[in-house]
Design an enzyme around this catalytic site. Structure first.
Site, PDB file in Angstrom:
ATOM      1  NE  ARG A   1      -4.211  -1.457  -0.089  1.00 45.28           N
ATOM      2  CZ  ARG A   1      -5.341  -1.561   0.613  1.00 45.28           C
ATOM      3  NH1 ARG A   1      -5.524  -0.821   1.689  1.00 45.28           N
ATOM      4  NH2 ARG A   1      -6.266  -2.411   0.248  1.00 45.28           N
TER       5      ARG A   1
ATOM      6  CD  GLN B   1      -3.293   5.762  -4.862  1.00 42.32           C
ATOM      7  OE1 GLN B   1      -2.436   6.593  -5.133  1.00 42.32           O
ATOM      8  NE2 GLN B   1      -4.366   6.061  -4.167  1.00 42.32           N
TER       9      GLN B   1
ATOM     10  CG  ASP C   1      -4.270  -1.691  -3.632  1.00 42.57           C
ATOM     11  OD1 ASP C   1      -4.654  -2.868  -3.501  1.00 42.57           O
ATOM     12  OD2 ASP C   1      -4.275  -0.872  -2.688  1.00 42.57           O
TER      13      ASP C   1
ATOM     14  CB  SER D   1      -7.636  -0.220  -3.727  1.00 42.32           C
ATOM     15  OG  SER D   1      -6.909  -0.069  -2.528  1.00 42.32           O
TER      16      SER D   1
ATOM     17  CE1 TYR E   1      -4.908  -4.298   3.324  1.00 45.43           C
ATOM     18  CE2 TYR E   1      -2.555  -3.958   3.623  1.00 45.43           C
ATOM     19  CZ  TYR E   1      -3.627  -4.237   2.810  1.00 45.43           C
ATOM     20  OH  TYR E   1      -3.424  -4.460   1.476  1.00 45.43           O
TER      21      TYR E   1
END
Length: 375
Positions: A121, A126, A129, A132, A229
């Site tokens: 993360r 990004q 990911d 996400s 997290y």
């Protein structure tokens, strides 16, 4: 560099690891792309669409033959990879903590397995990911599913015949899925509240127009682990949270739970007694049901009714929006490959000391190498 794209096994997984859009982008880099026959059917993509994008469409054995990299959504069993050569990179969602035997089999075959769900993360990663991108859609779909099962209007309606009250929606767990659930429920006109063990999410909840429900008097607990997290909470916090939630949940029409702890079973957030406290006709959606569930009584793959309350436990919620989920997932994979692409070699080069490579690599050279799987 030959990249193979697999058709997913089983009836639950309808996503696909490449779309015609990403096939074109991969070929523009200099890769050749082979797609298994029927790979895109669940995501409403025909074999002809892939062929038009420049991919070779063929049976699985032909697609895998000579491949340098194999892309999938769910990591397949080794037995389902006929003719795969040692040294091939296999990138997919691998579930290494719950399916260790599969990972050991990859290592034994000399594969280099990448677990896309372990993507760091970080700002750099990004766009790669997958958690996400897929959780965003799952949060949206949870609200749509809840609205359908609820059977009443979401927004407040003022009519000549009287007023209909807005649905009260409570989101438990404010990661990517939870934030999207808040936004979607608000767009539909619900009266939304939310909670999370991470104190930093309070501002995010309020910025979306929802009411933040937080334990206020347990000092020194933030609930934030590595990479943003959630982590396991203390017994003191759990007791305080249970008391707060119990008083709040009894007033809700819809509850959506999204809490996950990587590598561990999903935490129990809603007890049977709390379900019983809700009004008949209320709805709960458990987005963590694949990992054991946040809600007592939730059943993976089923909608059950307890105490007059419907508990929705759809498996793999992102795959229920397969065309959009596939589009996002395939872009995650392309972005990763593109980040490591060597134009001169016309191949991806994966430095062993790179933080992304170290974060996702499970096996190499006949051994399991990820630090969380060792010891």
């Amino acid at each position: 560099m030959k990249i193979a794209v697999l058709k997913e096994a089983g009836g639950v997984e309808t996503r696909v690891a490449a779309t015609p859009e990403t096939v074109k982008k991969l070929m523009a880099l200099g890769a050749s792309v082979a797609v298994e026959t029927g790979a895109g059917f669940g995501a409403k993509i025909s074999d002809a669409d892939y062929a038009a994008a420049g991919a070779t469409v063929a049976p699985r054995a032909d697609v895998i033959a000579g491949a340098d990299m194999v892309l999938g959504v769910q990591g397949p069993a080794l037995a389902d990879l006929p003719g795969i050569k040692a040294g091939t990179i296999l990138a997919a969602i691998q579930s290494p903590f719950s399916d260790r035997a599969k990972i050991d089999a990859y290592a034994g075959a000399g594969l280099i397995a990448y677990a896309m769900e372990l993507m760091p993360r970080t700002t750099r990663a990004q766009s790669m990911d997958v958690l996400s991108s897929q959780s965003n859609l799952a949060g949206y779909k949870a609200v749509i599913d809840a609205g359908e099962a609820y059977g009443r209007a979401f927004p407040m309606m003022m009519t000549a015949a009287g007023t209909i009250s807005a649905a009260r929606v409570f989101i438990m767990g404010v990661g990517v899925a939870g934030l999207q659930a808040i936004a979607t429920a608000r767009r539909l006109g619900g009266l939304v509240s939310a909670t999370d063990v991470r104190a930093a999410t309070k501002e995010q909840i309020e910025s979306l127009g929802a009411k933040a429900i937080f334990v206020e008097k347990v000092a020194g607990i933030s609930g934030e682990g590595a990479g943003g997290y959630a982590t396991e909470m203390s017994d003191e916090y759990k007791a305080a949270q249970a008391e707060l939630v119990s008083s709040h949940i009894a007033k809700q029409d819809i509850v959506i739970t999204t809490a996950l702890i990587p590598g561990r079973p999903a935490p129990r957030l809603v007890t049977d007694a709390q379900v019983a406290s809700m009004r008949p006709g209320s709805v709960i959606v458990d987005l963590a049901v694949d990992s054991g569930g946040n809600v007592e009584g939730a059943v993976a793959g089923e909608i059950v009714e307890r105490h007059g309350v419907k508990i929705i436990g759809h498996k793999n919620p992102a795959s229920r929006l397969a065309p959009d989920a596939s589009a996002l997932y395939s872009r995650n994979l392309f972005n990763m490959i593109n980040a490591f692409w060597d134009k001169e070699a016309k191949a991806a080069v994966w430095p062993a000391d790179d933080d992304i490579v170290k974060g996702i690599k499970l096996t190499e050279g006949g051994a399991v190498v990820h630090e969380r799987l060792l010891g």
